[in-house]
Design an enzyme around this catalytic site. Structure first.
Site, short mmCIF file in Angstrom:
data_model
loop_
_atom_site.label_atom_id
_atom_site.label_comp_id
_atom_site.label_asym_id
_atom_site.label_seq_id
_atom_site.Cartn_x
_atom_site.Cartn_y
_atom_site.Cartn_z
N SER A 24 0.80 -1.22 0.00
CA SER A 24 0.00 0.00 0.00
C SER A 24 0.83 1.28 0.00
O SER A 24 0.27 2.38 -0.02
CB SER A 24 -0.92 0.02 1.23
OG SER A 24 -0.16 0.05 2.43
N LYS A 25 2.16 1.17 0.00
CA LYS A 25 3.00 2.37 -0.01
C LYS A 25 2.89 3.08 -1.36
O LYS A 25 2.35 2.55 -2.33
CB LYS A 25 4.46 2.00 0.27
CG LYS A 25 4.69 1.30 1.60
CD LYS A 25 4.28 2.15 2.79
CE LYS A 25 4.62 1.44 4.09
NZ LYS A 25 4.17 2.20 5.27
#
Length: 393
Positions: free
Chosen positions: A207-208
């Site tokens: 999710s970065k």
């Protein structure tokens, strides 16, 4: 040996249940990303898979070189996770039992765990009320003869004011390790996050701003000695195969992830600019609400890993989270419990009053949905729902 007490009562915030279900707005970020770049990723996978070389091969070398150049650094070292990147970098800096490492109170717990894995003691500081980051002034008050390093966290995508931190480190002969896990591609006075300390650790969690298809991490540095030590430590303590000079770890990034990350790296600046456009919509639409909106320092190029607001009080945070969930909008609270207040660190005997700003913000932080494939109409719908809550639509 770690003692685990399974009888400990865990208090779950009342708003958590409302946020567990998928929502129409704020979900599906990785699925949308795949729709955009899936063909490119599959093309590179078709090149990697037939080689039979899946660890420490040419695709990892290529990604390390590309990410180092992107981050204005001489070296990049692919790691198995962001946590491993933090840990191994600190080990390479010689952090160990009896040492203290100063970091911020409002980070992901892995920042502190990496210090603990070295046998050192994390020392926590409060935050600046505007940027949510630590400052050199706060850090200096905590420096002792045991201090070995400083770990500034570029929280939510805004870089810490690093020049005063580096001046402080030089004065006291300390290492500085950037926790850049929220700051892939962010700038500080025209320099990339990852090039500002003696080394930097990035998480590549999916999710970065740039994530792997699973766990991954990378360390950047321009120090040749640190580079060599990190490489030795990440691969069972060896520089030459079968000759294990120190007790090392098995923490390398694999070829498949590296190849896919090279694809994503080509898109990262564009993705970050899209996030900035979404943030600008929130800024404009929510400027007259009671919410404290993100402050962007004049030295920073914010890349909005998260768009963070502060509600006037804890009750309003709860009510807003539930209101948004009821409108099929996914918001959340990052991080609702300060690291020094976690059970893992209760033996350090910190109190909430030690962190007056951080403790207050932890009960009021409200993160609005934002990612590179988040649409402008979704951002407007989110803002409109908040305006409706405040009767300002």
């Amino acid at each position: 040996m770690t003692k685990i007490d399974l009888s400990r009562k865990i208090e779950v915030p009342s708003w958590v249940d409302a946020l567990l279900k998928p929502t129409k707005i704020g979900s599906g970020e990785l699925e949308r990303q795949w729709e955009e770049i899936g063909d490119e990723v599959m093309d590179v996978l078709k090149k990697v898979m037939p080689t039979g070389k899946y660890t420490l091969g040419p695709y990892l070398k290529k990604f390390e070189e590309e990410f180092a150049e992107f981050s204005n650094s001489k070296y990049g070292i692919g790691m198995s996770s962001g946590t491993a990147a933090l840990h191994i970098a600190l080990e390479a800096m010689g952090v160990g039992p009896g040492d203290e490492v100063i970091t911020v109170c409002n980070t992901y717990v892995a920042t502190a765990f990496a210090i603990s894995y070295c046998g050192a003691t994390p020392v926590f500081v409060d935050i600046d009320p505007k940027t949510y980051n630590l400052t050199a002034e706060l850090v200096e008050k905590k420096i002792t003869s045991k201090t070995k390093a400083i770990v500034p966290v570029h929280l939510y995508g805004q870089v810490v004011d690093m020049d005063p931190i580096m001046d402080l480190a030089k004065k006291h002969n300390l290492y500085v390790l950037e926790d850049a896990s929220h700051a892939h591609g962010a700038y500080y006075k025209g320099r990339r996050a990852g090039s500002l300390g003696h080394a930097a650790a990035f998480s590549l969690y999916p999710s970065k701003n740039m994530g792997a298809y699973g766990d991954g991490g990378v360390i950047t540095t321009s120090d040749p000695e640190l580079n060599e030590k990190i490489r030795m430590l990440r691969y069972v303590g060896q520089r030459v195969k079968f000759i294990h000079e120190v007790i090392g770890f098995q923490d390398r990034l694999d070829e498949i992830q590296a190849a896919m990350l090279s694809v994503k790296l080509r898109h990262l600046d564009d993705w970050n600019n899209r996030r900035r456009k979404i943030a600008a919509i929130y800024d404009e639409m929510l400027k007259d609400t009671p919410l404290q909106l993100p402050y962007v320092a004049d030295y920073a190029h914010h890349i909005y890993y998260s768009y963070v607001t502060i509600t006037p009080n804890a009750e309003e945070r709860t009510n807003l989270l539930i209101h948004l969930a009821n409108n099929d909008i996914g918001a959340f609270a990052m991080y609702p419990i300060l690291v020094p207040m976690q059970g893992a660190y209760e033996d350090l005997n910190y109190k909430e009053s030690d962190f007056p700003v951080g403790s207050s913000y932890a009960t009021r932080v409200l993160n609005l949905p934002i990612f590179e494939t988040f649409r402008e109409d979704e951002a407007r719908a989110t803002a409109e729902a908040i305006l409706a809550y405040y009767d300002r639509a």
